[in-house]
Design a protein around this motif. Structure first.
Motif, PDB file in Angstrom:
ATOM      1  N   ALA A  16       0.836  -1.209   0.000  1.00  0.00           N
ATOM      2  CA  ALA A  16       0.000   0.000   0.000  1.00  0.00           C
ATOM      3  C   ALA A  16       0.867   1.253   0.000  1.00  0.00           C
ATOM      4  N   PHE A  17       1.964   1.218   0.781  1.00  0.00           N
ATOM      5  CA  PHE A  17       2.876   2.359   0.848  1.00  0.00           C
ATOM      6  C   PHE A  17       3.526   2.624  -0.514  1.00  0.00           C
ATOM      7  N   PHE A  18       4.054   1.568  -1.147  1.00  0.00           N
ATOM      8  CA  PHE A  18       4.724   1.740  -2.439  1.00  0.00           C
ATOM      9  C   PHE A  18       3.748   2.191  -3.527  1.00  0.00           C
ATOM     10  N   SER A  19       2.554   1.599  -3.535  1.00  0.00           N
ATOM     11  CA  SER A  19       1.541   1.996  -4.527  1.00  0.00           C
ATOM     12  C   SER A  19       1.108   3.440  -4.318  1.00  0.00           C
ATOM     13  N   GLY A  20       0.890   3.802  -3.049  1.00  0.00           N
ATOM     14  CA  GLY A  20       0.458   5.162  -2.745  1.00  0.00           C
ATOM     15  C   GLY A  20       1.498   6.208  -3.068  1.00  0.00           C
ATOM     16  N   MET A  21       2.778   5.923  -2.738  1.00  0.00           N
ATOM     17  CA  MET A  21       3.836   6.890  -3.022  1.00  0.00           C
ATOM     18  C   MET A  21       4.042   7.076  -4.518  1.00  0.00           C
ATOM     19  N   ILE A  23       1.667   6.936  -6.860  1.00  0.00           N
ATOM     20  CA  ILE A  23       0.601   7.805  -7.377  1.00  0.00           C
ATOM     21  C   ILE A  23       0.719   9.207  -6.785  1.00  0.00           C
ATOM     22  N   ALA A  24       1.197   9.323  -5.537  1.00  0.00           N
ATOM     23  CA  ALA A  24       1.385  10.646  -4.928  1.00  0.00           C
ATOM     24  C   ALA A  24       2.460  11.428  -5.668  1.00  0.00           C
ATOM     25  N   ALA A 110      -4.356  -2.712  -0.826  1.00  0.00           N
ATOM     26  CA  ALA A 110      -3.034  -2.205  -1.211  1.00  0.00           C
ATOM     27  C   ALA A 110      -3.015  -1.502  -2.554  1.00  0.00           C
ATOM     28  N   GLU A 111      -4.140  -1.423  -3.227  1.00  0.00           N
ATOM     29  CA  GLU A 111      -4.189  -0.745  -4.515  1.00  0.00           C
ATOM     30  C   GLU A 111      -5.236   0.364  -4.539  1.00  0.00           C
ATOM     31  N   PHE A 112      -6.497   0.002  -4.542  1.00  0.00           N
ATOM     32  CA  PHE A 112      -7.568   0.992  -4.695  1.00  0.00           C
ATOM     33  C   PHE A 112      -7.579   2.028  -3.572  1.00  0.00           C
ATOM     34  N   LEU A 113      -7.666   1.573  -2.310  1.00  0.00           N
ATOM     35  CA  LEU A 113      -7.773   2.516  -1.182  1.00  0.00           C
ATOM     36  C   LEU A 113      -6.536   3.402  -1.032  1.00  0.00           C
ATOM     37  N   PRO A 114      -5.324   2.836  -0.939  1.00  0.00           N
ATOM     38  CA  PRO A 114      -4.156   3.719  -0.770  1.00  0.00           C
ATOM     39  C   PRO A 114      -3.938   4.661  -1.943  1.00  0.00           C
ATOM     40  N   LYS A 115      -4.174   4.179  -3.164  1.00  0.00           N
ATOM     41  CA  LYS A 115      -3.983   5.056  -4.315  1.00  0.00           C
ATOM     42  C   LYS A 115      -4.985   6.194  -4.313  1.00  0.00           C
ATOM     43  N   ALA A 116      -6.220   5.931  -3.916  1.00  0.00           N
ATOM     44  CA  ALA A 116      -7.235   6.991  -3.849  1.00  0.00           C
ATOM     45  C   ALA A 116      -6.864   8.018  -2.787  1.00  0.00           C
ATOM     46  N   ILE A 117      -6.436   7.537  -1.610  1.00  0.00           N
ATOM     47  CA  ILE A 117      -6.084   8.448  -0.510  1.00  0.00           C
ATOM     48  C   ILE A 117      -4.834   9.257  -0.853  1.00  0.00           C
ATOM     49  N   GLU A 124       0.574  16.348   0.653  1.00  0.00           N
ATOM     50  CA  GLU A 124       0.812  16.073   2.064  1.00  0.00           C
ATOM     51  C   GLU A 124       1.490  14.730   2.273  1.00  0.00           C
ATOM     52  N   THR A 125       0.986  13.684   1.598  1.00  0.00           N
ATOM     53  CA  THR A 125       1.553  12.348   1.808  1.00  0.00           C
ATOM     54  C   THR A 125       2.973  12.246   1.279  1.00  0.00           C
ATOM     55  N   LEU A 126       3.264  12.959   0.205  1.00  0.00           N
ATOM     56  CA  LEU A 126       4.622  12.911  -0.327  1.00  0.00           C
ATOM     57  C   LEU A 126       5.611  13.490   0.682  1.00  0.00           C
ATOM     58  N   LYS A 127       5.191  14.531   1.401  1.00  0.00           N
ATOM     59  CA  LYS A 127       6.065  15.118   2.418  1.00  0.00           C
ATOM     60  C   LYS A 127       6.130  14.249   3.673  1.00  0.00           C
TER      61      LYS A 127
END
Length: 419
Positions: A16-21, A23-24, A110-117, A124-127
């Motif tokens: 989830a962390f890698f997927s989210g970062m 897309i962020a 680990a895909e849909f939810l973290p990427k949407a958030i 903010e999440t990138l920082k």
């Protein structure tokens, strides 16, 4: 069993962390990140290193995500096997059910939810996660570098191309998003400065009809009138230029500058200066360029039928960038009286979007009109009489003052608050 569950949970969180970062990093406002990098902090130095090579950062996130997914798949299969084998006697069916269950869990968690958030809160999440992302960036550095060497080789040899260079330029949309964000959080002292940038971004979308002086407010004189009346009109209005027409305002033949009166003229026609004519759909940046090249400062705006729609000056165009420019002759004040949260008195010349923003109302907005008077005329399809009461959606309007050609002042009452 407990160790397997812990490893599975950690794998899901890492994926989830890698997927989210990933897309962020793609969705973050470049302007916001570049300004953050200019700060003299540890976070700024980390962001500089992370964003210095976008391809390597994305590759690192993909490597980490794939490792997490492999670990997750292995331990998830072991966890599910004892529960599936007693009921499913075919190895292929067991593998298929394992795959479906594992895939559904990983897609949601680990895909849909973290990427949407992470996409919604990309800046903010990138920082926030920049430091752990940098740790993985260093951890997978050699693996990522090796993968990039292979991909560059394939791109160069097979596809006869190469990796794109880092794009440092910001798009207009990114700058606009950043300015809108600053307008929401900034105080009144800097709002005007930020607003100039916002106006500059919107400048190319403004047409002549949006910035012009409407026909009903044009000060003009007939070409057959006397010089005495012309002088009196200059004195009464304080204007430096007055439009001249023949028979009606739809036939504007020029304008007169106040300085021309020092020539002791005999007739108005002898003082006429040529005036530009532009369509009301013309963009004001094109108007500004045209008037500047021709060394003109005023133009008549005509509608689609060739009639006079309004008047536009260089000052009107500049005000679209810097806001209203007041001079010694600007004495017009629009009525704005808030009686209570549901009752108001307004000049009909006030713009609807201004009223909505200033007084937290939800008056209907449309491209067909801009002012409060335009809203009422658009709804009634005529000019109401004084004291006439009109209801539009959840609002009640009482006409306080009206002339033969336009509404002057209205009383507005909010009947009920819309959800």
């Amino acid at each position: 069993m407990e160790v397997q569950i812990i490893i599975i949970i950690i794998s899901i969180l890492l994926s989830a962390f890698f997927s989210g970062m990933e897309i962020a990093f793609i969705s973050a406002n470049k302007m916001h990140i570049e300004l953050e990098k200019k700060k003299d902090t540890f976070l700024s130095s980390v962001l500089t290193k992370l964003t210095g090579n976008p391809s390597k950062f994305i590759t690192t996130m993909l490597v980490g995500n794939n490792i997490a997914l492999v670990v997750y798949g292995y331990f998830m299969g072991e966890l599910l096997m004892p529960y599936l084998e007693p009921y499913l006697y075919n190895d292929f069916v067991v593998l298929l059910v394992q795959t479906i269950i594992s895939t559904l869990i990983i897609l949601v968690s680990a895909e849909f939810l973290p990427k949407a958030i992470f996409r919604i809160y990309s800046n903010e999440t990138l920082k926030i996660f920049a430091i752990p992302a940098y740790i993985f960036f260093l951890l997978f550095y050699f693996i990522s570098s090796f993968i990039m060497v292979i991909s560059d080789f394939v791109l160069r040899v097979v596809f006869n191309t190469k990796e794109d260079d880092v794009q440092m330029a910001f798009t207009k949309a990114e700058l606009g998003d950043y300015i809108n964000e600053q307008l929401e959080i900034s105080d009144e002292e800097v709002d005007s400065e930020i607003q100039i940038f916002q106006n500059a971004l919107d400048f190319h979308n403004v047409r002549a009809r949006d910035a012009m002086i409407p026909r009903t407010d044009i000060v003009a004189i007939d070409v057959t009138d006397t010089i005495k009346n012309l002088k009196n009109l200059f004195v009464e209005t304080g204007l430096s230029k007055i439009i001249v027409y023949k028979d009606s305002l739809d036939d504007v033949i020029g304008y007169i500058h106040a300085f021309e009166l020092f020539k002791n003229p005999k007739t108005i026609r002898s003082l006429l200066l040529p005036i530009e004519t532009i369509p009301e759909t013309m963009m004001i940046n094109d108007i500004l360029n045209d008037l500047t090249k021709k060394q003109k400062s005023v133009a008549v705006v005509i509608d689609e039928y060739g009639g006079t729609s309004g008047l536009i000056t260089i000052e009107d165009i500049i005000e679209e960038l810097f806001g209203d420019i007041e001079d010694e002759h600007d004495t017009v004040e629009f009525l704005e009286n808030k009686i209570n949260d549901r009752e108001f008195e307004f000049s009909a010349r006030l713009e609807v979007d201004y009223i909505n923003e200033t007084y937290n109302l939800t008056l209907p907005e449309s491209d067909a009109y801009e002012t409060l008077g335009g809203l009422i005329v658009d709804a009634t399809e005529n000019i109401p009489q004084k004291d006439e009461i009109i209801e539009i959606d959840s609002f009640q309007f009482t006409i306080l003052e009206v002339s033969s050609s336009k509404i002057e002042q209205v009383y507005l009452k909010v009947l009920y608050k819309e959800d």
